[in-house]
Enzyme design. Structure first.
Site, PDB file in Angstrom:
ATOM      1  N   LYS A 252       0.870  -1.178   0.000  1.00  0.00           N
ATOM      2  CA  LYS A 252       0.000   0.000   0.000  1.00  0.00           C
ATOM      3  C   LYS A 252       0.903   1.223   0.000  1.00  0.00           C
ATOM      4  CE  LYS A 252      -3.986   2.153   2.204  1.00  0.00           C
ATOM      5  NZ  LYS A 252      -3.579   3.534   1.991  1.00  0.00           N
ATOM      6  N   ARG A 257      -3.763   8.466  -5.866  1.00  0.00           N
ATOM      7  CA  ARG A 257      -4.364   7.477  -6.752  1.00  0.00           C
ATOM      8  C   ARG A 257      -4.652   8.099  -8.111  1.00  0.00           C
ATOM      9  NH1 ARG A 257      -9.166   3.616  -4.791  1.00  0.00           N
ATOM     10  NH2 ARG A 257      -9.472   2.384  -6.663  1.00  0.00           N
ATOM     11  N   PHE A 342      -1.980  -0.854  -9.999  1.00  0.00           N
ATOM     12  CA  PHE A 342      -2.529  -1.945  -9.194  1.00  0.00           C
ATOM     13  C   PHE A 342      -3.821  -2.540  -9.751  1.00  0.00           C
ATOM     14  CE2 PHE A 342      -3.709   1.983  -6.797  1.00  0.00           C
ATOM     15  CZ  PHE A 342      -5.092   1.919  -6.937  1.00  0.00           C
TER      16      PHE A 342
END
Ligand code: AMP
Length: 606
Positions: A252, A257, A342
């Site tokens: 993480k 993002r 991801f």
């Protein structure tokens, strides 16, 4: 459609503090709206002309709006400015100025929604030199024909201050009731909204083609998908339990993002809040154009600041230097990033979101030009782009026991990560949903809260002494998804620098309200109230029961809520929207875990 019909409902909406009443008002408005205008009315209600991700700004500064108001009312600019200062609200100043119009009120054309919308569209489209005068002319054109209360909403709208406090979910409820036979159809609408991030589009499809048309809505390149979100767990064991014994554990990373849409060398990047932030990341654009081998893709990843010499990850704060309009090239050199992908949502005509995690991960690992497998754990993901690790796949291992997860977490933290994201191997990408298919595992909880909370600023208290003229403390709230309400959990007055205090004042002013916001539940009376928009991160020493705060009121002890003890401000989370804040449920579980740990500590100590 008369603009006054919309204005009447907006006025009632502003006056209510009950969500059911708000929904009923919107239903009534929708029912009296001609089909072809439903999407426009949705946008107007949200204070916009288009969905947020398109970034259509009216771009009218207060000064310019006041000039238009002075011209239309025939009053002196000074007088109009004075009204603004006195009323503290540009809409109210407009209402007052127009009701004192110098010229008579004869011969006014009634304003229609169509005319207001299309005129504002022209205002938004005007750019560059000479555009200011033209903007003023258009605004005057509307104000000349506006009733005072219509003028109020026009000026609020052009200055970007129209906030009726309606949540997206309330609009979906109202659409379902007004046009789809009741709330049962809401899931269909919500799905379409999650795939398109465009409430106007959902509304328009519904009135034009019914629920079937809404069901047919698909995700599309360059239209952001509402992101999948994670719940929080306390331990590797709990994470495994949630995943039925086997899971993927990914690093993480602590950055921003990015949702990246690419078609050949045309790229758009959306933030977690779905704003277009392509201009902040020319290097990420380059990296995906050269590093991804397919023509059309939608991928998600985390941009993290790195030290160019050591390639180490740097804290989130470093990345904030990249948020700027000017000097982007320079910032790019000074604060280089690594992009860690991801997830993959779309590749060359193939929609991937309904595929299980493992299948998406396999596709993701095959995306990069010179990529090799990113799983297996040892040294993390594959990389591509200019020889460095500009674009990589986030490191991941598959695990089925807690020890493996804990060791991997230790490794991740040592490498500068926040912890791990644990993902269900079989789960699809659930757009717009927070759930246990993805859970975040941050550092272990001690009796002292090691973790931070993200809370929403709902009110403030005037400063004293050195802080006179600014806010001395902020009233913070957690979010409850169940009833879409913000419940207070602490007052925070420490951790701010002088610069922070000044910044807060300017940052919060646009959201200032005369009274408590309808979606805020508080037992404390703040000096100033805000629309719940700004999210800040705080740390605290522990969670305690408190009769003053409403978070989880009555759920642990009668007449008591939960509060943070010794909260301290750490940073503004402008990448989060109010609905992304730490939830009441999360705080309740943190409280329960804390009790458990404290008990263990006591037992161990005896
Ligand atoms: P939080 O902001 O604490 O709610 O955590 C969720 C955020 O972690 C996501 O929105 C991403 O920005 C970030 N993140 C970092 N690494 C990953 C990862 N491997 N998978 C998903 N999200 C990640």
């Amino acid at each position: 459609m008369d603009y006054s019909t919309v204005v009447d409902v907006f006025t009632e909406m502003e006056a209510t503090s009950r969500r059911t009443e708000l929904t009923e008002l919107i239903v009534r408005l929708f029912r009296s709206t001609p089909r072809e205008l439903v999407d426009k009315v949705v946008y107007l209600m949200l204070g916009r002309l288009r969905p947020e991700y398109e970034g259509v700004e009216l771009g009218v500064a207060d000064k310019m709006a006041l000039r238009a108001l002075a011209i239309s009312s025939g009053l002196d600019v000074k007088r109009v400015e004075e009204m603004y200062v006195r009323r503290g609200d540009i809409g109210e100043a407009a209402e007052e100025a127009l009701s004192r119009r110098v010229q008579g009120v004869l011969f006014r054309d009634k304003l229609t929604v169509e005319r207001v919308y299309y005129t504002l569209e022209r205002v938004a489209a005007l750019k560059g030199q000479g555009s200011q005068d033209a903007k003023i002319r258009y605004i005057c054109n509307l104000l000349n024909d506006a009733e005072p209360r219509e003028g109020k909403y026009i000026l609020k709208m052009v200055t970007g201050r129209l906030r009726l406090g309606v949540a997206d979910y309330t609009i979906l409820d109202a659409l379902a009731i007004a046009f789809a036979g009741g709330k049962e159809s809401r899931d269909v609408l919500e799905r379409a909204y999650n795939l398109t991030s465009d409430l106007g589009l959902v509304a328009r499809s519904l009135v034009d083609g019914g629920l079937d048309a809404v069901k047919a809505i698909r995700m599309e390149l360059f239209r952001p998908i509402r992101p999948m979100l994670a719940e929080r767990v306390a331990s590797a064991e709990e994470a495994l339990e949630r995943m039925n014994g086997q899971c993927a554990a990914e690093y993480k990373l602590d950055g921003e993002r990015l949702q990246i849409h690419k078609h050949g060398d045309r790229v758009k990047i959306f933030s977690r809040r779905l704003e277009d932030i392509t201009s902040h990341y020319p290097d990420a654009v380059d990296a995906v154009v050269t590093g991804i081998r397919y023509r059309d893709v939608i991928v998600e990843g985390e941009a993290v600041a790195i030290n160019q010499d050591t390639q180490e990850y740097l804290p989130f704060q470093e990345l904030m230097h990249r948020r700027r309009k000017y000097g982007v090239e320079e910032a790019m050199r000074e604060y280089p990033i690594a992009l860690n992908l991801f997830d993959v949502l779309y590749v060359d005509g193939k929609v991937c979101i309904d595929l299980p995690y493992m299948e998406r991960r396999r596709i993701l690992e095959g995306l990069l030009v010179d990529g090799s497998s990113g799983s297996g754990g040892s040294d993390g993901g594959s990389s591509a782009g200019g020889g460095g690790r500009t674009v990589s796949i986030v490191p991941m291992i598959i695990a089925d026991d807690a020890k493996t997860i804990e060791d991997y977490m230790f490794k991740a933290i040592n490498e500068g990560c926040e912890g791990l994201m644990i993902k269900d191997l079989n789960s699809p990408y659930r757009a717009g949903a927070r759930g246990y298919s993805w859970v975040k595992l941050k550092r272990e909880y001690r009796s002292e809260l090691a973790d931070t909370l993200d809370l929403v600023v709902v009110g403030a208290f005037h400063g004293r002494g050195r802080r006179v003229g600014r806010y001395g403390a902020l009233l913070l709230a957690s979010y409850s998804r169940d009833d879409d309400t913000f419940y207070t959990v602490c007052k925070v007055g420490t951790g701010f620098t002088d610069e922070d205090l000044n910044r807060f004042y300017t940052m919060l002013s646009p959201y200032r309200m005369e009274h408590r916001h309808a979606r805020v539940n508080s037992r404390l009376e703040a000096d100033v109230w805000f629309e719940p928009r700004i999210v800040v991160e705080v740390i605290a020493s522990e969670i305690t029961l408190s009769p003053l705060h409403t978070c989880a009121l009555n759920s642990i002890r009668k007449d008591n809520g939960l509060a943070l003890r010794f909260p301290k401000f750490t940073r503004v989370r402008d990448d989060k929207s109010a609905e992304d804040a730490t939830t009441v449920d999360e705080i309740v579980s943190m409280y329960k875990r804390q009790l458990k740990v404290t008990r263990q500590v006591h037992v161990g100590g005896e």
